[in-house]
Design an enzyme around this catalytic site. Sequence first.
Site, PDB file in Angstrom:
ATOM      1  N   CYS A 132     -16.970  -2.989  10.666  1.00  0.00           N
ATOM      2  CA  CYS A 132     -17.603  -4.150  11.268  1.00  0.00           C
ATOM      3  C   CYS A 132     -18.913  -4.430  10.524  1.00  0.00           C
ATOM      4  CB  CYS A 132     -17.906  -3.882  12.737  1.00  0.00           C
ATOM      5  SG  CYS A 132     -18.930  -2.429  12.950  1.00  0.00           S
ATOM      6  N   CYS A 142     -21.485  -1.679  10.413  1.00  0.00           N
ATOM      7  CA  CYS A 142     -21.320  -0.636   9.414  1.00  0.00           C
ATOM      8  C   CYS A 142     -22.014  -1.037   8.120  1.00  0.00           C
ATOM      9  CB  CYS A 142     -19.844  -0.395   9.121  1.00  0.00           C
ATOM     10  SG  CYS A 142     -18.926   0.229  10.523  1.00  0.00           S
ATOM     11  N   ASP A 193      13.309  -2.314  -0.207  1.00  0.00           N
ATOM     12  CA  ASP A 193      13.125  -0.877  -0.116  1.00  0.00           C
ATOM     13  C   ASP A 193      13.608  -0.470   1.280  1.00  0.00           C
ATOM     14  OD1 ASP A 193      11.990   1.708  -0.463  1.00  0.00           O
ATOM     15  OD2 ASP A 193      10.303   1.049   0.759  1.00  0.00           O
ATOM     16  N   ASP A 207       6.921  -1.213   0.434  1.00  0.00           N
ATOM     17  CA  ASP A 207       5.675  -0.907   1.107  1.00  0.00           C
ATOM     18  C   ASP A 207       4.937   0.287   0.530  1.00  0.00           C
ATOM     19  OD1 ASP A 207       7.501   0.970   1.986  1.00  0.00           O
ATOM     20  OD2 ASP A 207       6.339   1.335   3.793  1.00  0.00           O
ATOM     21  N   ASP A 254       6.994   2.029  -4.781  1.00  0.00           N
ATOM     22  CA  ASP A 254       7.568   0.703  -5.053  1.00  0.00           C
ATOM     23  C   ASP A 254       6.725  -0.127  -6.004  1.00  0.00           C
ATOM     24  OD1 ASP A 254       9.646   1.130  -3.226  1.00  0.00           O
ATOM     25  OD2 ASP A 254       8.348   0.542  -1.567  1.00  0.00           O
TER      26      ASP A 254
END
Lengths: 806, 72
Positions: A98, A101, A505, A700, A704
Site C-alpha cells: 500500500c 509501505c 498448459d 502459468d 512455460d
Amino acid sequence: MSHKVGCTHCHLEFNDDVMIVDGEHYFCCKGCQGIYHLLKDEGLDSFYNKAGDTKLSPPTEQYEDSLNFNSPAFYDKFVSLNKDGFSEVSLIIEGIHCSACVWLNEKALHKMAGVISVNINYTNNKAKIIWDDTVLKLSSIIDMIRAIGYNAFPYDASLQEVRANKERKDYYLRMAVAIFATMNVMWIAVAQYAGYFTGINQDVKTILNIAEGVLATPVLLYSGWIFYRGAYYAIKTKSVNMDILVATGSTLTYIYSIYITAYERGEAYFDSVTMIITFVLLGKFLEVLSKKSVADTLDIMSNHVPSSVKVIEDGKIVEKRINDVKVKDLIFVSSGERVALDGLVIEGEGNFDESNLTGESEPVYKKISDKIISGTVSIDAQIKYEATKDFAHSTLSNLVSLLEGAMGNKPRIQIMANRISEYFSAVILGFALITFFTWWFWPHSFERSFMVAISVIIIACPCALALATPVATLVGLGIASRRGILFKQALQLETMAQANVLVLDKTGTITQGKPKVVQTHIYDDFDHSLLYSLVQNSKHPVAKGIAEFLYTEDISYFELQNVKQIPALGLSGEYLGKKMFGGNLKLMESEGLIVPNSTDANNTLHVSSNSEFYFAVDAKIVAKYELFDTPKADAKESIGIIKSMGIEVIMLTGDHLSSAKKVAHEVGIEIFESDLTPEAKSLYIQKLHNEGKIVVMAGDGVNDILALALADIGISMGSGSDIAIDVSDVVLLNDTLSSLSDAFKISKRTYFMIKQNLALSLLYNAITIPLAMAGYIIPLLAAISMSFSSLMVVGNSLRIRAGFKK
Amino acid sequence: MDSWVIAMMLGVSIFLGAIALVAFLWGIKSGQFDDEQKFLNAVKFDTQEDLNDAVAQEKKYKEMKKKNYTPE
C-alpha cells in the site's frame, strides 16, 4: 477456547494462544515484533495509522548475506555514478502492499545519513536510490529495508527501459502541444465558418487567420516533427508510408494557407493542418503507449539466478561467484536455496521444488547420485553436489539465453492498416501529381492547379485511416479489461484474431493447480483435528489439499510432539501418547501396517492417476484420501467454445502421461503431449510455426515461459509466476478459461470492425477524391467530410460493444 | 466593434493558455507525472510534515553536493 486476534504489525489473524503477547500488543512472530519496536524507536509508528487495516506480509528470513552487495563486481554491474558524483542504484522492493509501505521505506531511508534521495514508484515498486558512498555502503541500505520488513534486490535499469520511457514522454509532450493548439484552433474555426455563412469583414478574417496560423506553427514544426522524421527515413529506404502523405499534405496546406492569409482572398486551412497532425499523432501515440520492454522481463528472470554459491574447498566453505565455479567443484546447498549449476548429488538427500522446469508443484525427492538441475529450489534438503557443468552451460542460464533470443525474434504479423496505408499513400500522392499536371496543362493557370492538387491531398485525409485501427482496438481493449483480460499491446488483438492454434498448459491453466480431495475412505472413526494438526506441519501440496478439505469452523489445532518429516513418504507425530502417521502407501508398508485395500491384487497393478494419502493412528490405518488436480469448472465448456471457432486446441504438459490423459479426456482435448521439458514445449511451438500456424499459448509457470515468449500470443494466468506474466502478451486476471474464450471472441470481433473501418475510410475516399480531382470540393464540404469520416470510424468502432453487454 | 478588440482578446487568451501549456510541459519533463499513483496519493494524503521533509531532502542534497564538490 481460543479466538482469533490480529498481529499488531502485519494484521494477519491467528489464534491467540499461538501469538506472542507483548503488553497490550499481539505479534504473530518475532520478526513482526522486532519491526514494531524498531519503528516505534525511530518515531515512524504513524505508519500504522497510514496503513489502516492493510494486511502486510510478515518478514521472511533472508538467506543472502547483504555484504555480498558490497563486492566490486556487484557495484560494477548495478551501481552507477551520477553527474554530481553520487552513487545511484535501482532496486525492486518486495512486500509493498500500500502507499503506507512506500511512505515507510522512503522515510526510513531518508533518515539514514548519507542517503540523498529515494524515489519509489507506487505502481511497479521500483526504487531509485541516490547515496554518498563515502558515508555508507549499499549493504546498510539493503539492511535497513530488510529491518523494516521488506526485501530489496537490485536490477539493471538497462538502456532499453529508459529509452522506452523517454519515447513515451516525448510523445506526451508533442501530444500536449498538438491538442492544446487544435482545441484553440477549433473555436476560432467556429467563428470563421459562421462568418462564411453570414458574412465577415476581410480584416476580421485576416486576424482569425493569423491567430490560427500562430497556433498551427508549433503543431506543424514540433508535433509534426515525428512525421518529417518518418518521411525522411521512408525516402532514404526508397519506400512510401503514411508519414510522407501526412508530412507533404500538412506542409503544403500550411504554406498555401499562409499565402491565402497574406493575399487576403479565399479560405485558409490551418484547422486542417492541426487536425490531421493531431489525429494521426493520436493514432501513433496509442501504439507507442502499449509497447512493452523486453528489459523488464529479463531483469526479473536474472533475479532467479543466485549470484554466488557455497563451494567446499579443503573442507572449508568458500563463497564463490557463479561464473568462477568450475566443473567438478563440490557445492553445498542448504534448505531454501536455489541451485545455480547442474550437478550430481554426492552427499545428503531431500525434496526439491522442480516447478520451474516441470510446472508441477509436487516436490521431487533427490538422493545420492541423482541429478540436480539448476533453477530448482531445495525445500528441506541439505546436500553436497558435484558440478557437472559450468554456469554458462547449465540449464538455468540456457533458459535465460533462449528466452532472450525468443523475445527478440518474436514473429510479428504485419499490421493490416500499415500495409494498406503504404499503398494508399502512394496512390494519393500519384493522384495529386496527376491532378496538378492535368490542370496545369489544360485548362487552367498554375495557381488553380496547385489549389486543386492540394485539395486532393487534404480531402484524402488520412485521419480516418489512421484512426481505424487504434480506435477499434482501444474499444476492444476496454471491453477486455472490464472482463479481467489485459492485453499488453493493442496490436495483439489483431494477431490473436487470426490465430488458428491454441496451446494450453495443464497444471494451473486447465486445472486448479493444486490437488483436491476427490474421494475419502474412512475405515474407522477418528478425530479430524488430529489429522488437521499433523498435515499443518508439511508444505507438501497433498498435505495442503487435505488441510483445506478438513478445515471447518470447529476444527482445532493441537500442538503435536515429535513431528518428523519422512522424505518422499509423509510425516509422523505424537499427541498425548498417540502415535500418528500420514503419508503414501510406501510409508504404511514400511511401518508394517495393514493397508485395507491392498488385498485387491488388481488395484495394486493399476497405476492410479490420483495421489493417495493414508492416515494411521496407534498402528491402525483409519482413513484414505484420494487427491486429484481437478480441471477448472468452466474448462470443458470454454474449450468447446474455442473449438467451435475453428481453433485447434492442444495440451502440452510436463506431467506424467496418466494424469495428462485423464485431464485431456475430461475437458475434451484430443491432442496432447506429456512429460515435456520447457525446451520441448518451445520446440513444439516452433514446429507449429513451421507449418505456418499462428499460435496462441496459455500457461502459468516458469516452465512455460520459453513457449509463451515464442508463441505469437502468450497468455498467462493472473495467479501465475511473475516471469510468466511478464513474458506473455495477455494476462487473464481471474484465471478462468471462460475469459480465454472471451478473449478470442473479443479479438475476432475487433478485427472484424477494423476491417470494416478500413473499408469505410477507403469508400469515403473513393467518393471524395474524384470530386476533389475534378475541382468540385468547396472548403465547407472538405471540412465537414473530414470530420464526418473520422466520426464514422469512431462510431463504428463503438459497435464492438454490442454482444458484450453482460 | 473595432477589429483590434478581437485581436487583443485572441492574443491575451492564447497567451494565458500558452502559459498553462508551458507549465504542463515543464511538469511532464521534470517527471512529476511519471508515477500516477504517487501523484494522486500526494494530493490526498500529503501533510505539512511531508512537505517539510521534501524541502529538507532538497536541502540535504544541495549540502552534500557542496561538500562533495571537487574542482577538476
